[in-house]
Design a protein around this motif. Structure first.
Motif, PDB file in Angstrom:
ATOM      1  N   HIS A 176       0.838  -1.191   0.000  1.00 33.01           N
ATOM      2  CA  HIS A 176       0.000   0.000   0.000  1.00 33.01           C
ATOM      3  C   HIS A 176       0.877   1.246   0.000  1.00 33.01           C
ATOM      4  CE1 HIS A 176      -4.247   1.203   0.372  1.00 33.01           C
ATOM      5  NE2 HIS A 176      -3.735   2.338   0.849  1.00 33.01           N
ATOM      6  N   PHE A 177       0.528   2.181  -0.840  1.00 29.22           N
ATOM      7  CA  PHE A 177       1.314   3.401  -0.980  1.00 29.22           C
ATOM      8  C   PHE A 177       1.107   4.313   0.222  1.00 29.22           C
ATOM      9  CE2 PHE A 177       1.303   7.918  -2.295  1.00 29.22           C
ATOM     10  CZ  PHE A 177       2.657   8.053  -2.566  1.00 29.22           C
ATOM     11  N   ILE A 178       2.203   4.723   0.821  1.00 32.20           N
ATOM     12  CA  ILE A 178       2.177   5.686   1.917  1.00 32.20           C
ATOM     13  C   ILE A 178       3.055   6.856   1.509  1.00 32.20           C
ATOM     14  CG2 ILE A 178       2.633   6.110   4.346  1.00 32.20           C
ATOM     15  CD1 ILE A 178       0.386   4.114   3.831  1.00 32.20           C
ATOM     16  N   PRO A 179       2.497   8.026   1.308  1.00 32.94           N
ATOM     17  CA  PRO A 179       3.340   9.165   0.902  1.00 32.94           C
ATOM     18  C   PRO A 179       4.425   9.440   1.929  1.00 32.94           C
ATOM     19  CG  PRO A 179       0.992   9.694   0.706  1.00 32.94           C
ATOM     20  CD  PRO A 179       1.077   8.402   1.447  1.00 32.94           C
ATOM     21  N   ARG A 180       5.570   9.787   1.419  1.00 27.88           N
ATOM     22  CA  ARG A 180       6.681  10.111   2.302  1.00 27.88           C
ATOM     23  C   ARG A 180       6.330  11.345   3.120  1.00 27.88           C
ATOM     24  NH1 ARG A 180      10.658  13.361   1.156  1.00 27.88           N
ATOM     25  NH2 ARG A 180      10.237  13.263  -1.075  1.00 27.88           N
ATOM     26  N   LEU A 181       6.651  11.287   4.406  1.00 30.17           N
ATOM     27  CA  LEU A 181       6.316  12.382   5.300  1.00 30.17           C
ATOM     28  C   LEU A 181       7.132  13.611   4.934  1.00 30.17           C
ATOM     29  CD1 LEU A 181       4.787  13.412   7.785  1.00 30.17           C
ATOM     30  CD2 LEU A 181       6.707  12.580   9.193  1.00 30.17           C
ATOM     31  N   ASN A 217       9.528   4.758  -3.569  1.00 32.51           N
ATOM     32  CA  ASN A 217       8.412   4.839  -2.632  1.00 32.51           C
ATOM     33  C   ASN A 217       7.071   4.716  -3.327  1.00 32.51           C
ATOM     34  OD1 ASN A 217       7.522   5.341   0.157  1.00 32.51           O
ATOM     35  ND2 ASN A 217       6.637   7.197  -0.697  1.00 32.51           N
ATOM     36  N   GLY A 218       7.051   4.853  -4.648  1.00 27.53           N
ATOM     37  CA  GLY A 218       5.799   4.702  -5.379  1.00 27.53           C
ATOM     38  C   GLY A 218       5.391   3.250  -5.485  1.00 27.53           C
ATOM     39  N   ARG A 219       4.179   3.026  -5.939  1.00 26.24           N
ATOM     40  CA  ARG A 219       3.669   1.672  -6.130  1.00 26.24           C
ATOM     41  C   ARG A 219       3.040   1.596  -7.512  1.00 26.24           C
ATOM     42  NH1 ARG A 219       6.558   1.494  -2.533  1.00 26.24           N
ATOM     43  NH2 ARG A 219       6.251   0.604  -0.447  1.00 26.24           N
ATOM     44  N   GLY A 220       3.580   0.714  -8.332  1.00 32.03           N
ATOM     45  CA  GLY A 220       3.094   0.644  -9.713  1.00 32.03           C
ATOM     46  C   GLY A 220       3.414   1.894 -10.492  1.00 32.03           C
ATOM     47  N   ASN A 221       4.515   2.523 -10.161  1.00 32.42           N
ATOM     48  CA  ASN A 221       4.881   3.795 -10.800  1.00 32.42           C
ATOM     49  C   ASN A 221       5.934   3.594 -11.878  1.00 32.42           C
ATOM     50  OD1 ASN A 221       6.765   3.104  -8.822  1.00 32.42           O
ATOM     51  ND2 ASN A 221       7.390   5.206  -8.493  1.00 32.42           N
ATOM     52  N   MET A 222       5.907   2.465 -12.522  1.00 32.56           N
ATOM     53  CA  MET A 222       6.711   2.207 -13.721  1.00 32.56           C
ATOM     54  C   MET A 222       5.862   1.388 -14.685  1.00 32.56           C
ATOM     55  SD  MET A 222       8.535  -0.164 -15.594  1.00 32.56           S
ATOM     56  CE  MET A 222       8.569  -1.506 -14.416  1.00 32.56           C
ATOM     57  N   VAL A 223       5.809   1.807 -15.918  1.00 32.85           N
ATOM     58  CA  VAL A 223       5.068   1.086 -16.961  1.00 32.85           C
ATOM     59  C   VAL A 223       5.955   0.971 -18.182  1.00 32.85           C
ATOM     60  CG1 VAL A 223       2.740   1.667 -16.191  1.00 32.85           C
ATOM     61  CG2 VAL A 223       3.983   3.269 -17.620  1.00 32.85           C
ATOM     62  N   SER A 226       2.199   8.723  -7.035  1.00 32.49           N
ATOM     63  CA  SER A 226       2.032   7.417  -6.394  1.00 32.49           C
ATOM     64  C   SER A 226       2.020   6.279  -7.382  1.00 32.49           C
ATOM     65  CB  SER A 226       0.743   7.416  -5.572  1.00 32.49           C
ATOM     66  OG  SER A 226      -0.373   7.697  -6.400  1.00 32.49           O
ATOM     67  N   CYS A 227       1.399   6.448  -8.542  1.00 36.15           N
ATOM     68  CA  CYS A 227       1.270   5.329  -9.489  1.00 36.15           C
ATOM     69  C   CYS A 227       1.073   5.868 -10.895  1.00 36.15           C
ATOM     70  CB  CYS A 227       0.112   4.405  -9.100  1.00 36.15           C
ATOM     71  SG  CYS A 227      -1.461   5.262  -8.901  1.00 36.15           S
TER      72      CYS A 227
END
Length: 1888
Positions: free
Chosen positions: A1226-1231, A1261-1267, A1304-1305
């Motif tokens: 699960h994506f959690i934005p960096r503080l 830190n992203g999730r699914g942020n490469m295509v 994030s994605c």
């Protein structure tokens, strides 16, 4: 042509074409490589008995071109002794030809043709040789073969000057070069710089020569070697052509005399200030050039000769050329021009001369004396200095017309489309403007001396004809593409009313009045005008009939048609006569005809003239006339819409009632456009049976014109508005608005770049100076006459003829105050520069002082009879000193100038100007007063005797004076902020003077206004000039800014009213949900009102004010109405304002569909609620181009709030905070604690001072942020808030910029043409990008939290977005319009989602509570989502489902947080298989064929064989099998972090995987290999530095790593890792060699480690500190390493032994934040040493040290302490930063926590701060460019600010998602790094 920026500073031609490969170059004959003993390097030797048979040709293909645009051509060669050689240069010129320039020692004399120049070359001989003595005595003895002692030669040829002087052509680029035998050649290159091969780099630095000055040393790779102790000129020859001195034979290329005869200083030429060298040419060339310039040269007067300079080669329509009497009276010139009031410098060697007498140019009544200057003590008028040498005002020209606000003048009936439809051409008084409709870019055709009355294009838009009104009526023919005037025709005695070109451009028809006021029609033959031929009269006729319009038939050049009052006539030219016949009108003979138009297009069986002619009338009749039969076919009358029943008295028929008065008609092949007196532009069907579309304007439509492609309709109104209707989109765009009468005064808001103007038309208007858009329009029954902007706040005051003074708040369009204390017209209005006071003066002599710090601007004092009576000093009768201490004005009599205290109006000084010149026969009165901004001791006064007086404000003493400023009284006076330049205006001209005027000074005069200039002034940023009169002229001020010693003000101080809470201006960004966005990335929640519709909130004022004394202007923009083909009026009103659509009525949530298939999508709603204050929006920064720079611009933001409690439902407020799921998927934005500054004003891409070149790293830190798209060969990934699209085949990057938060994605559409990106944590925005163009197609927003996942359906019809744990829900969008189709809220967090690969209506998602199977149901216009949730199998334990993928069409694989993989039957929605695939959480699942890919947080990536799954059937119970029985692991690989994204091909053979470590890996299972594609730091990047040669750069991070990267490929070269330590700083050694390159890095344990790049090993470890190292650097010579610790101790260490040599304790207790070393001789500061270094501490103290490390000397040079207020929280203090100025090491720049946010420039020599530059934020990092006066400043607010220190100009860049903590320029200044957390961006630096 492509941009030539890559050719700066020079182009190595041999290297450019790779001549040694002979692919792009050719050789013939005996051409070989030869090692030259003199140069000690290989050169090319070309030899052969016939020079033409042995050669080198570049380029190889004659059809190709080098396209080298450099002005100077450099050839490094040596002629072969005793032989001949030849060189040919083929040069393209702007006139479209190719000119060959040849030089050879075979040529005996100069020869020239129109396309060929041949110059004899005289070979030089060795110094003191017999050949040199012979040539010196005979002066022509070396014509012929090269002498035996011929030397290596550097030949410099000025191509631009050569073509200009010898052929009067404009240089474009070098096309090809041919080097023929016999010679040795080292190289060739081109450059815009005049380089000196005899000057070394050190000598150039000492002399201050740089590329910014147009000169410098020759590049090292092009230089000749000079042994130590030798002189370059003793060894080699340097030949410049053209050059000074007498040469034989004439026009030859030869070596210059190194010992010329002494000349006066005035004749010595500087390569920096001169445009190009003077030339002595032959008598034949002189005659040819003088003949070509004869039209611009009046009669020669004795002693006034001026040397002709190379600026003739610079003539272009964009520049202001010199005007003379012939240009102004004969109107023969055709480009904008300026006049110098004194002759140019003379040269003693003759040459080419142009003689200009500028003052005579403005009148035919005699001449005028030159400018005279008086001495300081006794002002005595000196005689004219016609014979004296003049000092030219540079640059020349100093002004360039940039933009004009205005339309019309003599007429608003003439506006033209170009053939391409991308530009419109229209008149603006005496100037013709061509404007690009897409960019609003303007160019000008200047040459008319009176208002333009008619315009016409030929069919191809290549020829433009224009006519001017007035007594000196003339017609000009222009080349539209070049902007040059081809011919001037004088035929009519008075004004012409219309022109018409034939389609082919061979005939021109004009209608006007002769001297007897009789209508005359003339037809000219213009067939050969483009080729330089003359224009002759074909036919002429006089007539008594009235002619309003006359047009030549496009199908026959000899036929014309005209119309007017009571007539329509057909004309024809035959046998030199012009004959006409009337059309029989019958009962309609008394109608007033206004326009005619021909039918477009005919069928193949029709005759060419079998066409219908349409004619319009003021009564609303439309006539259809059979052209061939000269008969009326049909008559229709157009009536307005039916009136209300209460207004109708009787039934009206088609022929009764008031018709629509038609002013203009234009016909296309599909519709007819009419413009009418009721303000409507209407599009009709060709039979006029129905209206297709109509747009309402505020004034009568005087002209309509359909574009050639029939897609756009141009409309001009009598009120000065110009716009066009896009037929396909039904959108209306306003191109130009204008005042309808003279502009009386103006004021500039320098912060927001707004311009307020007051006009005699009764309006006050506010304009955007960049887009030229009108922002506000205030109308009143009381005429305004003066206006003044507040210096800081967004308010302005306006004075009126009644004496009323009103103050307005621009941001809210409110009337703040109104005062009526004046009895006469307001003639002066001014704010004090500090903004505390407002002053006003009236024509009756009263003066008022207001308190501007209060909103109501209360009156402080009123003084009567103190100001001179009358209105001639309006609108700027008052002047306030720069320090706000003094006020100056003329009064109480016209002869007295009073200086008063600005705070009390107490009189301080009276000066009687009438007694200053006792010899004058009449009394001199004062007209204008102006303080010098840089010195309050100077007051300038313009007098009625056309003088300017400089007075001392302390004593009233006359300091100096200038006479004969203008031929008419000076109407305005202004001084530049640095007091270098003076602006004056008189009659129609503007002059620029050197402020320190002497008798040798000259001025430059600029014309263009057709009426007297009312006011002129510099813009606050000193980059432009504004002049007003007939129109508003915006000029570029081209003078280079200088470093000012003191800061006159802080232009960046926050004003009281700039905050959103106080009504600051709104930033209009064309924001609409799904369409655009606000500056803070949030969708617009409510629709703001259009900027042109404003009401005054006068509820707090008297009712009499609200009752109509000052009424705001409404309905400024056209109202667009649409109709179906059945003519049923749709009850919908759309207001088009600044290219936006506004709808009156109820809220519209979807779209409208008419019978004509016209769609309006996502319309915002405009509610007319008079009871509420009106919110306003400013101009959209995305709708028009902005300037490349700003002057500390402050942009106030909309008071938009993020989801406050008032907007939430009670149910939502009562809910508990969501719980973050315990899984890494699960994506959690960096503080982040950094605030986002939403007020920045980013420049348009084409004007950016820095360009994003590369992004270093990948956001793990992203999730699914490469295509990845295997078919297209490209993949996209995110880094911070930037999407990087990289092409694997070429390695190039494209950057998609727009987000302000961490992305994030990502998601690719299946055709890889669209990519979606999501960013934001509190309110996410999803951007939809076009991959091919990089443009943003749409913006959608739904989720209140971050977006967890994005996906496109297999058929790309649907698009899915998934919210994170804070707002778990699905949103389904249409990909056609990106409208929200359906949403569903989920019961728990969703981790992943995917569409079925086979069923378009199925998708699935997984989350905390199990798997969700979703069906998409579409019926009619509704779309629903049906969701079925299934819990995770019990065999998986207490686990969450984290990832999923489809297998074939019936199986769904899901991964769990405990490492299991579950197989689901999609149809039965049950799990039938589960196995343990990993020990950790599975975050990546991909399936292709019979292969399954799993990736987890244990760093393992595994490939499974899952063929057995297909054969299994589901059972009631979940079946667990062992991993080895049914599914098999084929391969596995361990990577460097948890898998967060993956993309593979269909067979899962190869793909790309992203890890949490910030790495993208290329995986190939066939050879079990992994390649690192992209890598970056996982932790915060502490520092980024370049190597000395810029081949590499290094980064260090808190993870303990030091990484070295290649600058060219951005690939990681080597990585040095230290475990369990953070690396906080690093530096490169000064040695530039690859073997000697070392990196010193400081760590948190107090150690220094030195790494050697060549061996990739740690060379040394030092322990100079016991606390963390905060800064480190090598000394300038590399003798020592200086390091600083967190405790403030500074250590000096030896890089060879590692020993600590010295410890400096002066900063003990305060962390040292920066250290810098430079090489500088310290003797001038009184200390010994050859280096300096500085150290800046957190206690705001900076120490500067002088060192000589060879003698172990280190002495304190200076100690600086900067004050600060009481401390804030310790962790919130900004760092203290200091650096030496690269151009002057005696200056250092400091910034840190203090009283103000600012940069301080401290002089070590003067021991004081000499300048301050205000900042908008506290600086967190600082870097100074070594190339220009540029500074890069980063801030906690994520803003990277690029500042030009010399002028204060700046640009803001918001490309990071966190606060910046590092920025560094490269050693050359061409590149810039910026870093924020782990985001590293590389920028190119074109400069401001």
């Amino acid at each position: 042509m492509a941009s030539s920026g890559w050719q700066h500073p020079y182009v190595n031609i041999f290297k450019h074409v790779k001549v040694e490969e002979w692919r792009r170059s050719a050789k013939a004959g005996d051409v070989s490589s030869h090692l030259d003993k003199t140069l000690k390097c290989p050169v090319f030797r070309i030899k052969g008995p016939v020079p033409a048979n042995s050669y080198i040709l570049l380029p190889k293909n004659p059809e190709h071109s080098l396209r080298l645009t450099g002005r100077y051509f450099y050839l490094l060669f040596r002629p072969t002794p005793g032989k001949y050689f030849m060189v040919h240069l083929d040069v393209a010129v702007e006139e479209g030809q190719v000119v060959r320039i040849s030089f050879s020692n075979m040529f005996k004399e100069f020869k020239s043709t129109a396309t060929w120049l041949q110059f004899p070359f005289l070979c030089g001989a060795a110094k003191d040789s017999v050949y040199e003595n012979t040539s010196r005595s005979t002066r022509h003895g070396l014509v012929g073969p090269a002498p035996p002692s011929v030397r290596w030669t550097c030949l410099v040829m000025d191509l631009r000057f050569t073509l200009s002087v010898y052929l009067n052509r404009h240089h474009s680029h070098l096309k090809s070069v041919k080097l023929c035998a016999n010679m040795l050649v080292k190289n060739m290159f081109t450059s815009e710089l005049l380089l000196d091969p005899g000057v070394s780099f050190s000598e150039a630095k000492q002399r201050g020569l740089s590329s910014s000055q147009g000169t410098g040393p020759i590049p090292r790779e092009m230089s000749f070697p000079v042994p130590k102790g030798s002189c370059w000129n003793d060894l080699y020859d340097h030949i410049k052509f053209p050059s000074e001195g007498t040469k034989l034979p004439f026009d030859s290329i030869q070596k210059q005399d190194l010992n010329p005869k002494p000349r006066s200083a005035s004749n010595q030429r500087s390569p920096v200030t001169d445009e190009c060298p003077f030339a002595k040419v032959s008598r034949e060339v002189q005659h040819r050039v003088l003949l070509s310039q004869q039209i611009a040269a009046p009669t020669l007067l004795p002693g006034s000769r001026a040397a002709f300079r190379s600026s003739l080669a610079e003539f272009s329509p964009k520049d202001w050329a010199r005007h003379d009497e012939v240009q102004l009276q004969d109107a023969a010139a055709c480009s904008p021009g300026h006049v110098s009031s004194g002759p140019h410098r003379r040269t003693d060697d003759g040459g080419i001369h142009v003689f200009v007498h500028p003052e005579e140019a403005l009148s035919t009544h005699g001449s005028e004396d030159e400018v005279v200057c008086a001495s300081v003590s006794h002002p005595v008028s000196l005689p004219s200095f016609k014979e004296s040498k003049q000092q030219n005002l540079l640059p020349d020209p100093i002004l360039r017309l940039s933009r004009v606000i205005g339309f019309g003048g003599a007429t608003t009936r003439h506006a033209l489309w170009t053939k391409s439809g991308d530009a419109v051409v229209y008149p603006c008084h005496a100037i013709i403007v061509s404007m690009k409709i897409a960019t609003n870019e303007q160019r000008f055709f200047v040459g008319h001396t009176d208002k333009i009355s008619a315009l016409a294009f030929n069919g191809g838009s290549t020829l433009l004809a224009s006519a001017q009104s007035g007594s000196s009526s003339a017609v000009r023919l222009w080349s539209y593409s070049r902007g040059s005037c081809l011919s001037t025709i004088r035929t009519h005695g008075r004004s012409l009313c219309c022109l018409s070109f034939s389609h082919g451009g061979g005939f021109l028809c004009g209608v006007g009045k002769d001297r007897h006021n009789k209508t005359m029609v003339v037809v000219w033959n213009t067939l050969n005008v483009s080729k330089g031929g003359e224009v002759t009269i074909l036919a002429k006729a006089h007539t008594d009939v009235d002619i309003i319009t006359m047009k030549i038939a496009f199908f026959d050049d000899t036929r014309m048609v005209s119309c007017g009052r009571e007539n329509i006539r057909l004309w024809r030219v035959r046998n030199g006569t012009l004959r006409s016949c009337p059309v029989h009108l019958g009962e309609y003979h008394s109608l007033d005809f206004t326009d005619v138009a021909f039918e477009e297009g005919i069928s193949s069986d029709q005759h060419v003239d079998d066409r219908t002619l349409f004619a319009s009338t003021r009564s609303g009749h439309i006539f259809e006339i059979d052209y061939s039969r000269v008969a009326v076919k049909n008559v229709r009358r157009l009536l307005p819409a039916q009136q209300q029943h209460a207004e109708r008295r009787e039934k009206q028929t088609f022929n009764t009632g008031p018709g629509i008065a038609i002013n203009s008609i234009s016909v296309s092949s599909s519709f007819c456009a009419t413009g009418s007196e009721d303000g409507f532009l209407r599009l009709w069907t060709l039979d006029f049976s129905s209206v297709i579309l109509e747009a309402e304007h505020e004034g009568a439509v005087s002209e309509v014109s359909v574009s050639f492609d029939s897609l756009q309709v141009l409309a001009a109104t009598s009120t000065g508005n110009l716009g066009f209707l896009d037929v396909s989109s039904r959108g209306y765009s306003t191109l130009m608005r204008s005042h309808t009468d003279a502009v009386l005064g103006f004021s500039v808001d320098g912060i927001r770049r707004h311009l307020a103007t007051a006009s005699a038309d009764g309006t006050v208007r506010v304009w955007n100076m960049d887009s030229l858009h009108q922002l506000y329009d205030f109308a009143s029954e009381d005429n305004p006459c003066a206006v003044a902007f507040h210096p800081h706040e967004q308010t302005f005051s306006c004075g009126f003829t009644s004496g009323t003074v009103r103050v307005f708040d621009v941001s809210s369009a409110r009337l703040l105050a109104e005062h009526r204390q004046h009895r006469g017209e307001v003639i002066g209005l001014a704010f004090s520069p500090d903004g505390d006071f407002l002053y006003s003066a009236d024509s009756e002599g009263s003066l008022a002082l207001y308190n501007a710090s209060e909103e109501d601007h209360s009156i402080t004092r009123v003084a009567c009879n103190v100001v001179a009576r009358g209105t001639e000093r309006a609108p700027d009768a008052l002047a306030v000193s720069a320090d706000s201490s003094r006020l100056a004005f003329v009064g109480p009599s016209p002869y007295i100038v009073t200086i008063a205290d600005a705070r009390s109006l107490d009189e301080l000084l009276h000066v009687d100007v009438s007694i200053l010149d006792v010899e004058s026969p009449q009394l001199d009165s004062a007209l204008k007063v102006c303080f010098s901004p840089a010195s309050t001791q100077h007051l300038l006064i313009a007098t009625s005797a056309n003088k300017i007086l400089w007075l001392s404000t302390e004593t009233g003493r006359l300091l100096r004076q200038v006479s004969d400023v203008h031929k008419h009284p000076c109407s305005s006076l202004a001084v530049s902020e640095d007091s270098r330049f003076l602006l004056t205006s008189g009659h129609n001209a503007v002059k620029v003077w050197d402020y320190n005027v002497t008798r040798h000074s000259s001025s430059q005069m600029f014309i263009g206004h057709s009426q007297p200039v009312r006011q002129v002034s510099f813009t606050p940023d000193q980059l432009g000039v504004v002049s007003v009169g007939d129109a508003i002229f915006l000029w570029d001020f081209l003078a280079d800014p200088v470093e000012r010693l003191t800061d006159s003000g802080s232009p960046c101080k926050a004003s009281r009213g700039s905050s959103p809470a106080s009504g600051g201006s709104l930033v209009n960004t064309d924001a609409e949900v799904n369409g655009a966005q606000l500056s803070n990335e949030m969708p617009r929640q409510t629709a703001p009102l259009p900027s042109s519709q404003h009401r005054l909130d006068v509820s707090a004022l008297h009712r009499v004010i609200q009752g109509g004394m000052f009424a705001p202007r409404f309905s400024v923009s056209p109202t667009l109405r649409c109709y179906s083909h059945t003519m049923n009026r749709v009850n919908l009103q759309i207001l088009v304002v600044d290219e936006k659509l506004w709808v009156s009525g109820t809220e519209i949530c979807s779209f409208f569909m008419f019978d004509c298939f016209f769609y309006l999508k996502s319309l915002n709603v405009f509610r007319d609620d008079s009871g509420k204050p009106v919110q306003t929006t400013g101009p959209s920064p995305s709708s028009h181009p902005r300037p490349a720079v700003s002057f500390f611009k402050v942009t106030d933001l909309d008071s938009f709030s993020h989801l406050n409690a008032d907007d939430l439902d009670p149910l939502e407020l009562s809910q508990k905070d969501p719980v973050r799921p315990d899984c890494y998927k699960h994506f959690i934005p960096r503080l982040k604690t950094s605030p986002l500054d939403q007020s920045i004003a980013a420049p348009p891409p084409q004007d950016e001072g820095i360009k994003l070149k590369a992004v270093i790293g990948y956001n793990g830190n992203g999730r699914g942020n490469m295509v990845w798209s295997p078919d297209q060969g490209l993949f996209a990934y995110s880094s911070g808030c930037v999407v990087v699209v990289e092409y694997l085949h070429t390695g190039t990057q494209r950057h998609l910029q727009g987000h302000n938060e961490e992305i994030s994605c990502l998601a690719f559409s299946n055709d890889a043409q669209t990519v979606a990106s999501a960013a934001g944590s509190s309110r996410s925005l999803v951007y939809i990008w076009d991959v091919q163009t990089g443009s943003r197609r749409s913006t959608v927003s739904y989720h209140r939290g971050a977006v967890q996942s994005l996906a496109f359906s297999r058929d790309d019809l649907f698009f899915l977005s998934v919210g994170d744990f804070s707002d778990p829900g699905l949103a389904l969008w249409s990909t056609e319009s990106f409208q929200l189709l359906s949403t569903v809220n989920m019961c728990g967090p969703i981790h992943d989602a995917a569409f079925s690969p086979t069923a378009a209506s199925q998708m699935a998602c997984v989350g905390t509570h199990g798997a969700y199977f979703v069906l998409i149901h579409t019926h009619a216009s509704h779309t629903d989502l049906k969701v079925q949730r299934v819990s995770a199998p019990s065999e998986a334990g207490d686990a969450e489902l984290t990832a999923l993928c489809y297998h074939m069409d019936s199986v769904l694989f899901t991964g769990t947080s405990r490492g299991h993989v579950c197989a689901w039957d999609v149809k039965k929605q049950c799990c039938f298989m589960i196995w343990k695939a990993d020990d950790g959480e599975i975050g990546v699942l991909l399936c292709g064929g019979n292969r399954l890919l799993t990736g987890s947080n244990t760093h393992w990536l595994r490939l499974w064989e899952v063929e057995a799954v297909r054969g299994m059937t589901s059972t009631e119970k979940t079946c667990r099998i062992n991993g080895g029985t049914k599914v098999v692991v084929e391969q596995e690989i361990m990577l460097d972090g948890a898998m967060v994204s993956a993309a593979f091909d269909n067979s899962v053979d190869m793909g790309i995987v992203g890890t949490a470590a910030g790495t993208l890996w290329y995986i190939n299972w066939s050879d079990n290999s992994s390649i690192r594609l992209v890598s970056g730091h996982r932790s915060k990047v502490s520092d980024v530095v370049f190597s000395g040669d810029e081949r590499h750069f290094a980064t260090c991070s808190e993870d303990g790593s030091v990484r070295v990267w290649s600058t060219s490929s951005y690939e990681l070269v080597v990585q040095f890792q230290v475990i369990n330590q953070a690396c906080g700083c690093l530096c490169w050694s000064p040695s530039s060699g690859a073997d000697a390159s070392r990196i010193a890095a400081g760590y948190s344990d107090g150690t220094l480690r030195v790494f050697r790049l060549a061996s990739t090993e740690m060379e040394m470890k030092l322990q100079p500190h016991y606390v963390a190292v905060t800064a480190v650097t090598y000394s300038a010579g590399g003798d020592v390493i200086l390091s600083a610790g967190a405790n403030g101790l500074l250590a000096v260490s030896s890089p060879t032994s590692g020993a600590t040599i010295r410890v400096i304790r002066d900063h003990k207790g305060a962390t040292i934040t920066s250290i810098q070393c430079v090489k500088e001789q310290c003797k001038k500061f009184g200390l010994e040493g050859d280096e300096m270094f500085l150290a800046a501490g957190a206690d705001r103290r900076v120490s500067v040290w002088a060192t000589d490390w060879s003698r172990e000397k280190c002495e304190l040079l200076d100690w600086l302490s900067f004050p600060a207020p009481a401390k804030m929280a310790a962790d919130s203090l900004p760092p203290s930063l200091a650096a030496f100025c690269p151009a002057d090491h005696s200056l250092l720049v400091y910034t840190g926590y203090g009283v103000e946010k600012e940069l301080s420039f401290y002089s070590l020599a003067k021991k004081q701060i000499i300048k301050k530059v205000a900042l908008t934020h506290w600086a967190t990092c600082l870097s100074l460019s070594p190339r220009t006066h540029l500074l890069a400043v980063g801030s906690k607010e994520r803003v990277l600010k690029l500042i030009q220190s010399s002028s204060g100009r700046f640009q803001d860049f918001l490309r990071h998602s966190d606060s910046l903590h590092a920025c560094h320029f490269s050693p050359s200044g061409a590149l810039l790094f910026s870093a924020a957390f782990n985001e590293v961006l590389l920028w190119e630096v074109p400069g401001l």
